[in-house]
Design a protein around this motif. Sequence first.
Motif, short mmCIF file in Angstrom:
data_model
loop_
_atom_site.label_atom_id
_atom_site.label_comp_id
_atom_site.label_asym_id
_atom_site.label_seq_id
_atom_site.Cartn_x
_atom_site.Cartn_y
_atom_site.Cartn_z
N TRP A 10 0.77 -0.99 0.08
CA TRP A 10 0.06 0.12 -0.13
C TRP A 10 0.70 1.28 0.10
O TRP A 10 1.92 1.30 0.64
CB TRP A 10 -0.81 -0.01 1.13
CG TRP A 10 -1.95 -0.99 1.38
CD1 TRP A 10 -3.28 -0.63 1.03
CD2 TRP A 10 -2.02 -2.34 1.97
NE1 TRP A 10 -4.04 -1.91 1.43
CE2 TRP A 10 -3.11 -2.81 1.84
CE3 TRP A 10 -0.82 -3.12 2.22
CZ2 TRP A 10 -3.54 -4.10 1.93
CZ3 TRP A 10 -1.00 -4.48 2.70
CH2 TRP A 10 -2.55 -5.15 2.36
N CYS A 11 0.46 2.18 -0.61
CA CYS A 11 1.40 3.57 -0.70
C CYS A 11 0.69 4.48 0.19
O CYS A 11 -0.42 4.11 0.74
CB CYS A 11 1.54 4.15 -2.11
SG CYS A 11 -0.01 4.96 -2.85
N ASN A 13 -0.93 7.07 -0.44
CA ASN A 13 -2.35 7.52 -0.93
C ASN A 13 -3.11 6.59 -1.06
O ASN A 13 -4.49 6.69 -1.18
CB ASN A 13 -2.01 8.02 -2.38
CG ASN A 13 -1.75 9.23 -2.60
OD1 ASN A 13 -1.90 10.06 -1.47
ND2 ASN A 13 -1.25 9.81 -3.67
N GLY A 14 -2.76 5.18 -0.44
CA GLY A 14 -3.89 4.06 -0.49
C GLY A 14 -4.05 3.16 -1.68
O GLY A 14 -4.90 2.49 -1.64
N HIS A 15 -3.15 3.70 -2.49
CA HIS A 15 -2.97 2.67 -3.67
C HIS A 15 -2.35 1.33 -3.41
O HIS A 15 -1.76 0.95 -2.41
CB HIS A 15 -2.23 3.02 -4.83
CG HIS A 15 -2.90 4.46 -5.26
ND1 HIS A 15 -2.07 5.34 -5.64
CD2 HIS A 15 -4.10 4.79 -5.81
CE1 HIS A 15 -2.76 6.29 -6.12
NE2 HIS A 15 -4.01 6.25 -6.16
N TYR A 16 -3.20 0.02 -3.91
CA TYR A 16 -2.76 -1.16 -3.42
C TYR A 16 -2.39 -2.16 -4.79
O TYR A 16 -2.75 -1.95 -5.74
CB TYR A 16 -3.97 -1.93 -2.74
CG TYR A 16 -3.64 -3.26 -2.63
CD1 TYR A 16 -3.25 -3.97 -1.46
CD2 TYR A 16 -4.42 -4.24 -3.70
CE1 TYR A 16 -2.90 -5.26 -1.24
CE2 TYR A 16 -4.18 -5.73 -3.28
CZ TYR A 16 -3.58 -6.25 -2.21
OH TYR A 16 -3.35 -7.50 -1.90
N CYS A 29 5.21 4.08 -5.27
CA CYS A 29 3.78 3.55 -6.03
C CYS A 29 3.91 3.48 -7.64
O CYS A 29 4.33 4.61 -8.05
CB CYS A 29 3.04 4.41 -5.51
SG CYS A 29 1.18 3.78 -6.35
N CYS A 32 1.09 6.58 -8.72
CA CYS A 32 1.21 7.85 -8.22
C CYS A 32 2.61 8.31 -7.74
O CYS A 32 2.83 9.59 -7.55
CB CYS A 32 0.02 8.20 -7.02
SG CYS A 32 0.78 7.51 -5.48
N GLU A 57 -11.74 -1.57 0.56
CA GLU A 57 -11.47 -0.25 -0.47
C GLU A 57 -12.28 0.66 0.08
O GLU A 57 -13.37 0.64 0.74
CB GLU A 57 -12.27 -0.75 -1.81
CG GLU A 57 -12.45 0.35 -2.81
CD GLU A 57 -12.91 0.13 -4.25
OE1 GLU A 57 -12.43 -0.47 -4.91
OE2 GLU A 57 -14.22 0.02 -4.17
N GLU A 76 -8.81 7.06 -12.58
CA GLU A 76 -8.23 7.00 -11.18
C GLU A 76 -8.35 5.88 -10.46
O GLU A 76 -9.40 5.48 -10.28
CB GLU A 76 -8.95 8.35 -10.44
CG GLU A 76 -8.41 8.75 -9.34
CD GLU A 76 -8.98 9.94 -8.52
OE1 GLU A 76 -9.02 9.98 -7.34
OE2 GLU A 76 -9.37 10.57 -9.23
N ARG A 79 -8.76 3.47 -4.07
CA ARG A 79 -7.81 3.74 -2.82
C ARG A 79 -8.31 2.93 -1.76
O ARG A 79 -9.55 2.62 -1.54
CB ARG A 79 -7.69 5.17 -2.47
CG ARG A 79 -7.01 6.08 -3.24
CD ARG A 79 -7.14 7.34 -2.87
NE ARG A 79 -6.67 8.32 -4.08
CZ ARG A 79 -5.73 9.25 -3.85
NH1 ARG A 79 -5.54 9.78 -2.67
NH2 ARG A 79 -5.50 10.01 -4.79
N TYR A 80 -7.33 2.41 -1.01
CA TYR A 80 -7.76 1.37 0.01
C TYR A 80 -7.18 1.71 1.51
O TYR A 80 -6.25 2.73 1.47
CB TYR A 80 -6.96 0.06 -0.34
CG TYR A 80 -7.66 -0.48 -1.68
CD1 TYR A 80 -8.60 -1.43 -1.50
CD2 TYR A 80 -6.96 -0.17 -2.82
CE1 TYR A 80 -9.17 -1.99 -2.58
CE2 TYR A 80 -7.37 -0.84 -4.02
CZ TYR A 80 -8.52 -1.73 -3.83
OH TYR A 80 -8.80 -2.15 -4.92
#
Length: 85
Positions: A10-11, A13-16, A29, A32, A57, A76, A79-80
């Motif tokens: 997970w980054c 920003n919440g990207h997985y 990431c 982003c 999510e 886009e 985000r998690y």
Amino acid sequence: MSYEGRQQVWCENGHYWEIDAYDIDPASCPMCKKKVAFVNGVDDTNGDSYGYIEPIEQVPAKYCTCACCGNKHVTEPARYKIPTI
């Protein structure tokens, strides 16, 4: 016996995303370029996914429909919630 596994990432920003356990640790990431906030190892050696964390999510992905081909494209990514184990 050999180890088989993967890493959940997970980054900030919440990207997985997931990578193979033997891949080099992700520096940022791929979506982003923010720093990695959390990494979790998942053991798949015996096929049981030991240690897996189900991603939660928080913000769904956004899509657009291409006028040329009619396909949906991610504009886009989702985000998690970042785990705090």
